[in-house]
Design a protein around this motif. Sequence first.
Motif, PDB file in Angstrom:
ATOM      1  N   ILE A 126       0.851  -1.195   0.000  1.00 16.44           N
ATOM      2  CA  ILE A 126       0.000   0.000   0.000  1.00 16.44           C
ATOM      3  C   ILE A 126       0.887   1.246   0.000  1.00 16.44           C
ATOM      4  O   ILE A 126       1.758   1.398   0.852  1.00 16.44           O
ATOM      5  N   GLY A 127       0.663   2.110  -0.978  1.00 10.03           N
ATOM      6  CA  GLY A 127       1.438   3.342  -1.079  1.00 10.03           C
ATOM      7  C   GLY A 127       0.790   4.469  -0.296  1.00 10.03           C
ATOM      8  O   GLY A 127      -0.323   4.336   0.223  1.00 10.03           O
ATOM      9  N   ARG A 128       1.501   5.584  -0.226  1.00  7.76           N
ATOM     10  CA  ARG A 128       0.970   6.759   0.466  1.00  7.76           C
ATOM     11  C   ARG A 128      -0.304   7.275  -0.218  1.00  7.76           C
ATOM     12  O   ARG A 128      -1.091   8.004   0.381  1.00  7.76           O
ATOM     13  N   SER A 162       8.301  -0.521  -0.058  1.00 12.30           N
ATOM     14  CA  SER A 162       7.532   0.669  -0.415  1.00 12.30           C
ATOM     15  C   SER A 162       8.427   1.682  -1.122  1.00 12.30           C
ATOM     16  O   SER A 162       9.519   1.988  -0.636  1.00 12.30           O
ATOM     17  N   PRO A 163       7.973   2.245  -2.238  1.00 15.64           N
ATOM     18  CA  PRO A 163       8.766   3.268  -2.926  1.00 15.64           C
ATOM     19  C   PRO A 163       8.542   4.658  -2.327  1.00 15.64           C
ATOM     20  O   PRO A 163       9.154   5.633  -2.764  1.00 15.64           O
ATOM     21  N   CYS A 164       7.681   4.757  -1.332  1.00 14.17           N
ATOM     22  CA  CYS A 164       7.268   6.081  -0.852  1.00 14.17           C
ATOM     23  C   CYS A 164       8.327   6.787  -0.005  1.00 14.17           C
ATOM     24  O   CYS A 164       8.330   8.030   0.074  1.00 14.17           O
ATOM     25  N   ASP A 168       8.980  12.335  -3.240  1.00 16.95           N
ATOM     26  CA  ASP A 168       8.553  13.619  -2.662  1.00 16.95           C
ATOM     27  C   ASP A 168       7.027  13.804  -2.702  1.00 16.95           C
ATOM     28  O   ASP A 168       6.522  14.927  -2.675  1.00 16.95           O
ATOM     29  N   HIS A 169       6.319  12.726  -2.779  1.00 14.64           N
ATOM     30  CA  HIS A 169       4.865  12.678  -2.564  1.00 14.64           C
ATOM     31  C   HIS A 169       4.021  13.523  -3.514  1.00 14.64           C
ATOM     32  O   HIS A 169       3.140  14.267  -3.067  1.00 14.64           O
ATOM     33  N   PRO A 170       4.229  13.414  -4.806  1.00 18.85           N
ATOM     34  CA  PRO A 170       3.327  14.156  -5.710  1.00 18.85           C
ATOM     35  C   PRO A 170       1.873  13.729  -5.562  1.00 18.85           C
ATOM     36  O   PRO A 170       0.958  14.498  -5.856  1.00 18.85           O
TER      37      PRO A 170
HETATM   38  S1  SF4 Z   1       3.653   9.302  -5.486  1.00 20.92           S
HETATM   39 FE1  SF4 Z   1       5.407   8.702  -4.225  1.00 20.92          FE
HETATM   40  S2  SF4 Z   1       4.659   8.829  -2.105  1.00 20.92           S
HETATM   41 FE2  SF4 Z   1       2.875   8.782  -3.457  1.00 20.92          FE
HETATM   42  S3  SF4 Z   1       2.323   6.636  -3.578  1.00 20.92           S
HETATM   43 FE3  SF4 Z   1       3.653   7.047  -5.335  1.00 20.92          FE
HETATM   44  S4  SF4 Z   1       5.717   6.529  -4.596  1.00 20.92           S
HETATM   45 FE4  SF4 Z   1       4.407   6.717  -2.791  1.00 20.92          FE
END
Ligand code: SF4
Length: 221
Positions: A126-128, A162-164, A168-170
Motif C-alpha cells: 500500500i502506497g501513500r 515501499s517506494p514512498c 517527494d509525494h506528488p
Molecule cells: S507518489 Fe510517491 S509517495 Fe505517493 S504513492 Fe507514489 S511513490 Fe508513494
Amino acid sequence: MSRAPQILADTLNKALELGASVAGYVPAAALKDCPSARAAGPQGFSTFSGTIVVLGLYHDPQKPEMDLWEEGRSTPGNRMLRRINRELVAWLGETHGIEARDIPYQVDEGGIYLKDAAVLAGLGCIGRNNLVITPEFGPRLRFRALWVDMDSEPPVRPAIESPCETCDHPCETQCPQHALEGGRYSRTRCMSRMEAEKSGKKGTVSHCRVCELACPAYRRL
Ligand code: SF4
Ligand code: SF4
C-alpha cells in the motif's frame, strides 16, 4: 499430497492467459482480521474457508475509457475482470470439478477488502496514495476477486519494498481534494468529487486518477 498448490498455480496462469495483468491468491481466512477489517469493520463477504484469487488489470493511462463509470454497468475495466472471472469459474468446474464464484466489487454488497487481499496475496504494497503499488504496473491497476472452494497455504512471495520513503509525494501535493494530507487518506474528501459528478450528470463519469498517474513508482514508458 494436496492438489491445491498445483491447481492454484494453474489457475493463476489461466487468469493471465484470459487477460489479467497480475494474479495471486490468499487463504480466505487471512482476510477476517485484515487491517481494513480492524479499522472499518467486517467485510461483506463472510466465507472464511477456501481461497481468494485476486486479479489485477492494468489500466493504461493512454486508455482512460477503461475507467469510465456508468450507472448500472460500472466501468469497462471492471466488466473485463468480471468476464475473466466467469471464464475462470467455468474452467475450474470443467477441468477440476471445483466450485468457484465471482466476489462483488463493493464491500457493502458482499465484497472483500480488495486492496488488503492484493497485498496479502503478495501482489504489491500500500502506497501513500492509498493504492496497491505493484512492481509490474505501479498503482495503475484495478482489482477483482474470485472465491475458490479449495483450502490453501499463505503464498510465499518476496516482500515488496515501499517506494514512498524516497519519493517527494506528488500524490499528496497534487490531490485536488487534499485527501492525502499528512499521509492520511480521507475517503470522504476523496469520494466527494466523484459523488458530486455522479449526482450532477447523466452518462459516464471519470474517476479521479491524479494520485495514481502522478505516482512515479514502476511507471511504464
Ligand atoms: S507518489 Fe510517491 S509517495 Fe505517493 S504513492 Fe507514489 S511513490 Fe508513494
Ligand atoms: S483519487 Fe483524486 S481525490 Fe482521491 S486521493 Fe487520489 S488524487 Fe485525491
